[in-house]
Write a protein that holds these residues in place. Structure first.
Motif, PDB file in Angstrom:
ATOM      1  N   LYS A 190       0.830  -1.208   0.000  1.00  0.00           N
ATOM      2  CA  LYS A 190       0.000   0.000   0.000  1.00  0.00           C
ATOM      3  C   LYS A 190       0.866   1.260   0.000  1.00  0.00           C
ATOM      4  N   ALA A 191       2.016   1.203   0.655  1.00  0.00           N
ATOM      5  CA  ALA A 191       2.938   2.336   0.647  1.00  0.00           C
ATOM      6  C   ALA A 191       3.486   2.577  -0.750  1.00  0.00           C
ATOM      7  N   VAL A 192       3.770   1.496  -1.474  1.00  0.00           N
ATOM      8  CA  VAL A 192       4.275   1.616  -2.841  1.00  0.00           C
ATOM      9  C   VAL A 192       3.234   2.302  -3.723  1.00  0.00           C
ATOM     10  N   LEU A 193       1.973   1.903  -3.573  1.00  0.00           N
ATOM     11  CA  LEU A 193       0.902   2.510  -4.372  1.00  0.00           C
ATOM     12  C   LEU A 193       0.744   3.988  -4.039  1.00  0.00           C
ATOM     13  N   MET A 194       0.828   4.331  -2.750  1.00  0.00           N
ATOM     14  CA  MET A 194       0.697   5.736  -2.367  1.00  0.00           C
ATOM     15  C   MET A 194       1.849   6.566  -2.912  1.00  0.00           C
ATOM     16  N   ALA A 195       3.067   6.041  -2.848  1.00  0.00           N
ATOM     17  CA  ALA A 195       4.222   6.775  -3.382  1.00  0.00           C
ATOM     18  C   ALA A 195       4.045   7.065  -4.867  1.00  0.00           C
ATOM     19  N   GLU A 196       3.536   6.089  -5.614  1.00  0.00           N
ATOM     20  CA  GLU A 196       3.303   6.296  -7.047  1.00  0.00           C
ATOM     21  C   GLU A 196       2.202   7.321  -7.275  1.00  0.00           C
ATOM     22  N   ARG A 197       1.207   7.323  -6.413  1.00  0.00           N
ATOM     23  CA  ARG A 197       0.122   8.299  -6.549  1.00  0.00           C
ATOM     24  C   ARG A 197       0.638   9.719  -6.289  1.00  0.00           C
ATOM     25  N   LEU A 198       1.437   9.863  -5.236  1.00  0.00           N
ATOM     26  CA  LEU A 198       1.989  11.182  -4.933  1.00  0.00           C
ATOM     27  C   LEU A 198       2.882  11.666  -6.078  1.00  0.00           C
ATOM     28  N   LYS A 199       3.644  10.757  -6.651  1.00  0.00           N
ATOM     29  CA  LYS A 199       4.476  11.116  -7.801  1.00  0.00           C
ATOM     30  C   LYS A 199       3.609  11.640  -8.933  1.00  0.00           C
ATOM     31  N   ALA A 200       2.502  10.955  -9.226  1.00  0.00           N
ATOM     32  CA  ALA A 200       1.623  11.371 -10.324  1.00  0.00           C
ATOM     33  C   ALA A 200       1.018  12.744 -10.057  1.00  0.00           C
ATOM     34  N   LEU A 201       0.626  13.010  -8.818  1.00  0.00           N
ATOM     35  CA  LEU A 201       0.040  14.315  -8.498  1.00  0.00           C
ATOM     36  C   LEU A 201       1.079  15.423  -8.620  1.00  0.00           C
ATOM     37  N   LEU A 202       2.277  15.174  -8.102  1.00  0.00           N
ATOM     38  CA  LEU A 202       3.328  16.185  -8.210  1.00  0.00           C
ATOM     39  C   LEU A 202       3.713  16.424  -9.659  1.00  0.00           C
ATOM     40  N   LYS A 203       3.745  15.376 -10.465  1.00  0.00           N
ATOM     41  CA  LYS A 203       4.036  15.528 -11.893  1.00  0.00           C
ATOM     42  C   LYS A 203       2.977  16.390 -12.568  1.00  0.00           C
ATOM     43  N   ALA A 204       1.720  16.166 -12.219  1.00  0.00           N
ATOM     44  CA  ALA A 204       0.640  16.983 -12.782  1.00  0.00           C
ATOM     45  C   ALA A 204       0.833  18.448 -12.428  1.00  0.00           C
ATOM     46  N   GLY A 205       1.236  18.695 -11.186  1.00  0.00           N
ATOM     47  CA  GLY A 205       1.502  20.071 -10.783  1.00  0.00           C
ATOM     48  C   GLY A 205       2.694  20.667 -11.509  1.00  0.00           C
ATOM     49  N   GLN A 206       3.755  19.896 -11.659  1.00  0.00           N
ATOM     50  CA  GLN A 206       4.953  20.397 -12.336  1.00  0.00           C
ATOM     51  C   GLN A 206       4.676  20.729 -13.792  1.00  0.00           C
ATOM     52  N   GLU A 207       3.794  19.970 -14.426  1.00  0.00           N
ATOM     53  CA  GLU A 207       3.428  20.289 -15.804  1.00  0.00           C
ATOM     54  C   GLU A 207       2.717  21.625 -15.911  1.00  0.00           C
ATOM     55  N   MET A 208       2.143  22.085 -14.804  1.00  0.00           N
ATOM     56  CA  MET A 208       1.493  23.393 -14.756  1.00  0.00           C
ATOM     57  C   MET A 208       2.388  24.429 -14.082  1.00  0.00           C
ATOM     58  N   GLY A 209       3.673  24.135 -13.964  1.00  0.00           N
ATOM     59  CA  GLY A 209       4.620  25.095 -13.419  1.00  0.00           C
ATOM     60  C   GLY A 209       4.596  25.221 -11.916  1.00  0.00           C
ATOM     61  N   MET A 210       3.942  24.292 -11.213  1.00  0.00           N
ATOM     62  CA  MET A 210       3.840  24.379  -9.759  1.00  0.00           C
ATOM     63  C   MET A 210       5.066  23.773  -9.094  1.00  0.00           C
ATOM     64  N   LYS A 211       5.597  24.458  -8.077  1.00  0.00           N
ATOM     65  CA  LYS A 211       6.685  23.920  -7.280  1.00  0.00           C
ATOM     66  C   LYS A 211       6.187  22.708  -6.499  1.00  0.00           C
ATOM     67  N   SER A 212       7.046  21.710  -6.335  1.00  0.00           N
ATOM     68  CA  SER A 212       6.665  20.480  -5.645  1.00  0.00           C
ATOM     69  C   SER A 212       7.235  20.457  -4.237  1.00  0.00           C
ATOM     70  N   GLY A 213       6.429  19.992  -3.294  1.00  0.00           N
ATOM     71  CA  GLY A 213       6.892  19.924  -1.919  1.00  0.00           C
ATOM     72  C   GLY A 213       6.434  18.675  -1.194  1.00  0.00           C
ATOM     73  N   LEU A 214       7.250  18.250  -0.210  1.00  0.00           N
ATOM     74  CA  LEU A 214       6.940  17.117   0.648  1.00  0.00           C
ATOM     75  C   LEU A 214       6.773  17.601   2.082  1.00  0.00           C
ATOM     76  N   THR A 215       5.843  16.991   2.776  1.00  0.00           N
ATOM     77  CA  THR A 215       5.631  17.286   4.187  1.00  0.00           C
ATOM     78  C   THR A 215       6.125  16.114   5.033  1.00  0.00           C
ATOM     79  N   MET A 216       6.821  16.406   6.118  1.00  0.00           N
ATOM     80  CA  MET A 216       7.274  15.377   7.055  1.00  0.00           C
ATOM     81  C   MET A 216       6.881  15.789   8.467  1.00  0.00           C
ATOM     82  N   LEU A 217       6.049  14.990   9.111  1.00  0.00           N
ATOM     83  CA  LEU A 217       5.809  15.205  10.530  1.00  0.00           C
ATOM     84  C   LEU A 217       7.065  14.786  11.269  1.00  0.00           C
ATOM     85  N   ALA A 218       7.546  15.638  12.132  1.00  0.00           N
ATOM     86  CA  ALA A 218       8.904  15.507  12.660  1.00  0.00           C
ATOM     87  C   ALA A 218       9.209  14.126  13.218  1.00  0.00           C
ATOM     88  N   ASN A 219       8.324  13.586  14.042  1.00  0.00           N
ATOM     89  CA  ASN A 219       8.643  12.300  14.683  1.00  0.00           C
ATOM     90  C   ASN A 219       7.635  11.212  14.336  1.00  0.00           C
TER      91      ASN A 219
END
Length: 577
Positions: A190-219
């Motif tokens: 399920k983690a593999v599928l989510m990672a691929e989904r996030l990649k696809a969403l960020l790619k869609a944003g990058q095609e529209m010139g949007m900066k890509s970002g990741l969020t990390m909860l500290a701990n």
């Protein structure tokens, strides 16, 4: 190879089947549009999105031919800011959209789109001429991909289309979060599928010139965190029980190892990661003696180490330090003061501070400088306000609330990222996109621009009146949904009523006069259903009748929600018996 000075893209759209003598600015309603792109790849992409949206709103196939076309010329102009645009009429049937770069062209084309009147009767230019440039440089959107919400479960192409539409409203950043607590590790299927989904969403944003970002909860960590390393529960905020205490032997090392693996995963995805957020709470934190107060102690020690790791793995990424829920609800634990003290003693190890809260903006920042004098971003709560489930009743427009909050904090900000759980806050996203662009705009004027574009120019004022009533009537809350399956289920209806019947009467009357293409659009349906539910639930005193249940089911379908959807994002429908 063709000369770049020649048009590289011509889009011909059939807008109407028959056309009369409708005019605007001494022109007419156009049957065809020709877009000539003298820009680059991004403006070409924007033109294709423009084409798609116009075709959907017109309800026509994209064909060539027709009457004298409207020509839209897309060009660069050296005298404009990078994201700025200028729209001019160069001849009777030609407008020119100039941008300081492809970004400016895209936003200018968005302006042409959002001010036009588009229907099966034609494409009528609105009041789009003039120059404009954004006053806030960072205008991002955070899409939460959890709880099996729209971003989590909807077909990726549908989410990508929605991202494209947000870019035309001026958003230039897209943020996502790999929510670790759902998984046992990166190898979890399920983690593999989510990672691929996030990649696809960020790619869609990058095609529209949007900066890509990741969020990390500290701990944060995976759901198999060793018991001896688990953090002490923070009682007043979200907590999943698998967070790691960085003060315990081996805790810091495990956090850094997991983050290193995650960063490596995203590096291998051929993605440009432009910024990384570090997050303190909700979930997250630790209340052990060695970590407290978290925001001024354990969190700061941990973020220093995380920043070193990020600089090693992704040296070009900007680091955003979130202060979400610091000194929550004015319970002063010394978190803001501790952060300010830390940044006064040594150079800040991050590039931006992000601040906001569920209810109101942190009072500390309204009377103190930003710690480290860093640029400040906000994180507006546009999803969870008042109703429960949040999007369970349709649209949740909040122009009056945002107007008040914005006037207070706007001078402090260089931009921000609204928090989104789904499509139901579409109006709220547009409100913030335009406030970031032009901070002194009136929120009601932005609302009316949205209504003219999405619904009707003729009934703008009527619809706006109803939407203001809808905002004032926020507060529907489902009860007994976590109890035994046979327990009585009902909706708590707020005691106040600012005219729910009137709002629905307005929306229902307008609905009968709208073109079918608008009537059936999801944006109209979530407004219509919200007005219906506000009114009908008051009539039934919260009891779920057949027609109310059908409205809930339609909202579930609009958001592409599965049966796995968490209660907080799923309309509270009763299952068929």
């Amino acid at each position: 190879m063709r000369d770049r000075n020649l048009p590289i893209r011509i889009v011909v759209l059939l807008i109407i089947l028959c056309i009369g003598s409708i005019s605007l600015h001494a022109e007419k309603s156009y049957r065809t549009i020709v877009i000539e792109n003298y820009g680059g790849k991004l403006s070409a992409k924007a033109a294709s999105v423009f084409e798609r949206i116009v075709g959907q709103k017109a309800g026509c196939d994209l064909l060539s031919g027709g009457n004298k076309p409207l020509r839209i010329l897309l060009r660069h102009a050296d005298d404009l800011q990078t994201e700025g645009y200028r729209i001019t009429r160069t001849s009777k049937h030609t407008i020119c959209v100039e941008g300081g770069s492809d970004y400016g062209i895209m936003y200018g084309l968005g302006r042409v789109l959002h001010t036009a009147n588009i229907s099966s009767k034609g494409f009528e230019l609105g009041k789009c001429e003039g120059s404009s440039a954004p006053q806030k440089t960072i205008r991002g959107i955070y899409l939460a991909t959890h709880f099996h919400n729209f971003y989590n479960d909807a077909p990726v192409d549908k989410v990508a289309e929605y991202i494209e539409e947000l870019a035309l409203w001026g958003y230039n950043g897209l943020q996502v979060w790999f929510d670790m607590h759902h998984y046992t590790g990166l190898e979890d299927p399920k983690a593999v599928l989510m990672a691929e989904r996030l990649k696809a969403l960020l790619k869609a944003g990058q095609e529209m010139g949007m900066k890509s970002g990741l969020t990390m909860l500290a701990n944060e960590s995976y759901n198999n965190t060793p018991a001896e390393l688990r953090a002490k529960r923070v009682k007043w905020t979200g907590f999943f029980g698998c967070e790691i205490c960085p003060s315990k032997p081996g805790g810091m090392e495990l956090i850094l190892r997991q983050r290193s693996e995650m960063l490596d995963m995203f590096k291998k995805m051929d993605l440009q990661i432009d910024n990384i957020w570090l997050w303190p709470y909700d979930q997250g934190g630790c209340e052990c003696e060695d970590c407290s107060p978290w925001g001024a102690n354990g969190y700061l020690k941990l973020t220093k180490e995380l920043v070193r790791l990020i600089h090693e793995k992704m040296p070009s990424a900007k680091i955003v330090l979130s202060t979400w829920l610091f000194d929550f609800e004015e319970h002063d634990k010394g978190e803001w003061r501790g952060l300010a003290d830390a940044f006064s003693k040594e150079m800040p190890w991050v590039d931006y501070i992000m601040a906001d809260s569920h209810t109101k903006f942190p009072q500390y920042l309204l009377s103190h400088p930003v710690p480290g004098n860093l640029p400040l971003l906000n994180f507006p709560e546009i999803s969870m306000w008042e109703n429960m489930p949040w999007g369970g009743y349709g649209a949740n427009p909040q122009p009056l609330r945002f107007e008040k909050l914005w006037r207070e904090v706007s001078p402090l900000l260089v931009g921000g990222y609204p928090y989104s759980e789904g499509k139901y806050e579409d109006i709220n996203k547009v409100l913030y996109s335009q406030l970031y662009w032009t901070p002194d705009r009136n929120a009601t004027d932005i609302l009316k621009e949205y209504i003219r574009h999405e619904f009707s120019a003729k009934y703008t004022d009527k619809i706006a009146e109803a939407i203001i009533i809808i905002e004032k009537n926020m507060g529907l809350k489902a009860i007994n949904w976590f109890t035994h399956k046979d327990a009585r289920k009902e909706i708590i209806v707020p005691s106040h009523d600012f005219g729910a019947r009137r709002a629905f009467d307005i929306i229902n009357a307008v609905n009968k006069k709208l073109p079918r293409q608008v009537q059936c659009s999801w944006r109209w349906r979530i407004v219509y259903l919200r007005a219906f539910l506000d009114c009908r639930l008051r009539e039934t005193k919260g009891q779920i009748t057949h027609d109310i249940n059908n409205a809930f089911k339609e909202l579930k379908a609009i958001s592409s929600l599965s049966d796995e959807a968490n209660f907080v994002v799923r309309p509270p429908f009763l299952p068929d018996r």
